[in-house]
Every structure is written in C-alpha cells, then in structure tokens.
Design a protein around this motif. Structure first.
Motif, PDB file in Angstrom:
ATOM      1  N   SER A  98     -27.508 120.613  45.828  1.00 13.76           N
ATOM      2  CA  SER A  98     -26.214 120.458  45.156  1.00 13.76           C
ATOM      3  C   SER A  98     -25.952 119.014  44.743  1.00 13.76           C
ATOM      4  O   SER A  98     -24.832 118.658  44.437  1.00 13.76           O
ATOM      5  N   VAL A  99     -26.985 118.219  44.709  1.00 13.31           N
ATOM      6  CA  VAL A  99     -26.880 116.844  44.226  1.00 13.31           C
ATOM      7  C   VAL A  99     -27.430 116.854  42.802  1.00 13.31           C
ATOM      8  O   VAL A  99     -28.503 117.407  42.556  1.00 13.31           O
ATOM      9  N   ALA A 100     -26.685 116.284  41.869  1.00 12.57           N
ATOM     10  CA  ALA A 100     -27.080 116.315  40.456  1.00 12.57           C
ATOM     11  C   ALA A 100     -28.273 115.396  40.210  1.00 12.57           C
ATOM     12  O   ALA A 100     -28.114 114.211  39.951  1.00 12.57           O
ATOM     13  N   LEU A 101     -29.460 115.968  40.307  1.00 14.21           N
ATOM     14  CA  LEU A 101     -30.694 115.227  40.076  1.00 14.21           C
ATOM     15  C   LEU A 101     -31.567 116.012  39.104  1.00 14.21           C
ATOM     16  O   LEU A 101     -31.378 117.218  38.939  1.00 14.21           O
ATOM     17  N   PRO A 102     -32.547 115.358  38.484  1.00 10.29           N
ATOM     18  CA  PRO A 102     -33.423 116.064  37.545  1.00 10.29           C
ATOM     19  C   PRO A 102     -34.130 117.246  38.213  1.00 10.29           C
ATOM     20  O   PRO A 102     -34.496 117.163  39.386  1.00 10.29           O
ATOM     21  N   PRO A 103     -34.326 118.335  37.472  1.00 10.65           N
ATOM     22  CA  PRO A 103     -35.053 119.479  38.021  1.00 10.65           C
ATOM     23  C   PRO A 103     -36.433 119.053  38.526  1.00 10.65           C
ATOM     24  O   PRO A 103     -37.073 118.191  37.935  1.00 10.65           O
ATOM     25  N   GLY A 104     -36.855 119.640  39.604  1.00 12.14           N
ATOM     26  CA  GLY A 104     -38.167 119.333  40.169  1.00 12.14           C
ATOM     27  C   GLY A 104     -38.173 118.146  41.109  1.00 12.14           C
ATOM     28  O   GLY A 104     -39.228 117.757  41.605  1.00 12.14           O
ATOM     29  N   THR A 105     -37.006 117.557  41.377  1.00 13.42           N
ATOM     30  CA  THR A 105     -36.945 116.431  42.307  1.00 13.42           C
ATOM     31  C   THR A 105     -37.255 116.923  43.716  1.00 13.42           C
ATOM     32  O   THR A 105     -36.613 117.837  44.219  1.00 13.42           O
ATOM     33  N   ILE A 106     -38.273 116.339  44.320  1.00 14.43           N
ATOM     34  CA  ILE A 106     -38.664 116.663  45.692  1.00 14.43           C
ATOM     35  C   ILE A 106     -39.034 115.355  46.367  1.00 14.43           C
ATOM     36  O   ILE A 106     -39.754 114.533  45.807  1.00 14.43           O
ATOM     37  N   LEU A 107     -38.537 115.162  47.577  1.00 13.70           N
ATOM     38  CA  LEU A 107     -38.895 113.988  48.364  1.00 13.70           C
ATOM     39  C   LEU A 107     -39.778 114.415  49.524  1.00 13.70           C
ATOM     40  O   LEU A 107     -39.563 115.475  50.107  1.00 13.70           O
ATOM     41  N   ALA A 108     -40.731 113.575  49.874  1.00 18.38           N
ATOM     42  CA  ALA A 108     -41.597 113.848  51.021  1.00 18.38           C
ATOM     43  C   ALA A 108     -41.917 112.531  51.715  1.00 18.38           C
ATOM     44  O   ALA A 108     -42.192 111.530  51.053  1.00 18.38           O
ATOM     45  N   ASP A 109     -41.845 112.549  53.048  1.00 22.04           N
ATOM     46  CA  ASP A 109     -42.164 111.354  53.809  1.00 22.04           C
ATOM     47  C   ASP A 109     -42.453 111.752  55.252  1.00 22.04           C
ATOM     48  O   ASP A 109     -41.742 112.580  55.808  1.00 22.04           O
ATOM     49  N   PRO A 110     -43.458 111.174  55.877  1.00 19.36           N
ATOM     50  CA  PRO A 110     -43.721 111.484  57.282  1.00 19.36           C
ATOM     51  C   PRO A 110     -42.715 110.836  58.230  1.00 19.36           C
ATOM     52  O   PRO A 110     -42.577 111.249  59.372  1.00 19.36           O
ATOM     53  N   ASP A 111     -41.988 109.829  57.729  1.00 16.61           N
ATOM     54  CA  ASP A 111     -41.012 109.101  58.541  1.00 16.61           C
ATOM     55  C   ASP A 111     -39.600 109.556  58.171  1.00 16.61           C
ATOM     56  O   ASP A 111     -39.150 109.347  57.043  1.00 16.61           O
ATOM     57  N   PRO A 112     -38.876 110.180  59.102  1.00 17.00           N
ATOM     58  CA  PRO A 112     -37.537 110.681  58.766  1.00 17.00           C
ATOM     59  C   PRO A 112     -36.545 109.590  58.396  1.00 17.00           C
ATOM     60  O   PRO A 112     -35.636 109.822  57.604  1.00 17.00           O
ATOM     61  N   VAL A 113     -36.720 108.398  58.937  1.00 14.59           N
ATOM     62  CA  VAL A 113     -35.813 107.293  58.590  1.00 14.59           C
ATOM     63  C   VAL A 113     -36.032 106.889  57.127  1.00 14.59           C
ATOM     64  O   VAL A 113     -35.074 106.670  56.384  1.00 14.59           O
ATOM     65  N   GLU A 114     -37.285 106.799  56.726  1.00 13.27           N
ATOM     66  CA  GLU A 114     -37.589 106.473  55.335  1.00 13.27           C
ATOM     67  C   GLU A 114     -37.086 107.571  54.406  1.00 13.27           C
ATOM     68  O   GLU A 114     -36.518 107.294  53.351  1.00 13.27           O
ATOM     69  N   LEU A 115     -37.284 108.824  54.800  1.00 12.22           N
ATOM     70  CA  LEU A 115     -36.810 109.939  53.983  1.00 12.22           C
ATOM     71  C   LEU A 115     -35.300 109.879  53.831  1.00 12.22           C
ATOM     72  O   LEU A 115     -34.772 110.041  52.728  1.00 12.22           O
ATOM     73  N   GLU A 116     -34.596 109.615  54.916  1.00  7.92           N
ATOM     74  CA  GLU A 116     -33.142 109.541  54.836  1.00  7.92           C
ATOM     75  C   GLU A 116     -32.701 108.405  53.911  1.00  7.92           C
ATOM     76  O   GLU A 116     -31.750 108.557  53.137  1.00  7.92           O
ATOM     77  N   GLY A 117     -33.383 107.285  53.948  1.00  5.79           N
ATOM     78  CA  GLY A 117     -33.059 106.184  53.043  1.00  5.79           C
ATOM     79  C   GLY A 117     -33.238 106.574  51.588  1.00  5.79           C
ATOM     80  O   GLY A 117     -32.424 106.230  50.727  1.00  5.79           O
ATOM     81  N   ARG A 118     -34.279 107.333  51.310  1.00  3.45           N
ATOM     82  CA  ARG A 118     -34.522 107.788  49.944  1.00  3.45           C
ATOM     83  C   ARG A 118     -33.470 108.813  49.514  1.00  3.45           C
ATOM     84  O   ARG A 118     -33.012 108.799  48.376  1.00  3.45           O
ATOM     85  N   ILE A 119     -33.092 109.694  50.448  1.00  2.00           N
ATOM     86  CA  ILE A 119     -32.028 110.657  50.155  1.00  2.00           C
ATOM     87  C   ILE A 119     -30.744 109.913  49.824  1.00  2.00           C
ATOM     88  O   ILE A 119     -30.080 110.198  48.828  1.00  2.00           O
TER      89      ILE A 119
END
Length: 81
Positions: free
Chosen positions: A38-59
């Motif tokens: 529900s965040v207005a981002l381009p279609p196909g946007t997917i984030l992946a990271d083995p580190d949850p802290v890094e992933l949260e920063g990207r989110i």
C-alpha cells in the motif's frame, strides 16, 4: 521450535512496524524479502536483504520517497538484529 523461527518473528515484526509492506523470511534464500502493498511505488518493486536492519532502512527510505513517512515504524531494534 520450527526452523528459522527467530527470523520469521523478525519478518512479522517488520511487517507490523511497516503496514504498507508484506515482509517474509526466505528459508532457502536466507534473505528477508519486502513487497510494498500500500505504499505508492513503481510496480515490481521488491526489496531483499539478509540483514533486517538494512532492509528496514531501505523500507524507510522508500516510504519517505513515496511521501508516506508516517508508515515508518519504530527506530531501534533488539540485539541480534
């Protein structure tokens, strides 16, 4: 205890903290995956990271870029993240 239970709990917490995202732990890939729902981002946007802290920063960064900083969850994580 199920395999990777701690990682699954982290994914659940990230999803609670960022309700505009679906977050899951990939048992095979050993990576956290985040999909905007529900965040207005381009279609196909997917984030992946083995580190949850890094992933949260990207989110957080994408939430702010999308003009939805109110979706940003709490700062600071328990040890082991």
């Amino acid at each position: 205890m199920r395999y990777d239970e701690a990682k699954r709990r982290i994914a659940v917490q990230l999803e609670r903290d960022h309700p505009g995202w679906h977050v899951m732990w990939g048992c095979y890939s050993r990576v956290f995956w985040a999909y905007p729902v529900s965040v207005a981002l381009p279609p196909g946007t997917i984030l992946a990271d083995p580190d949850p802290v890094e992933l949260e920063g990207r989110i957080r960064g994408l939430e702010i870029t999308a003009g939805q900083p109110g979706h940003a969850g709490p700062v600071g994580r328990p040890a082991g993240w």
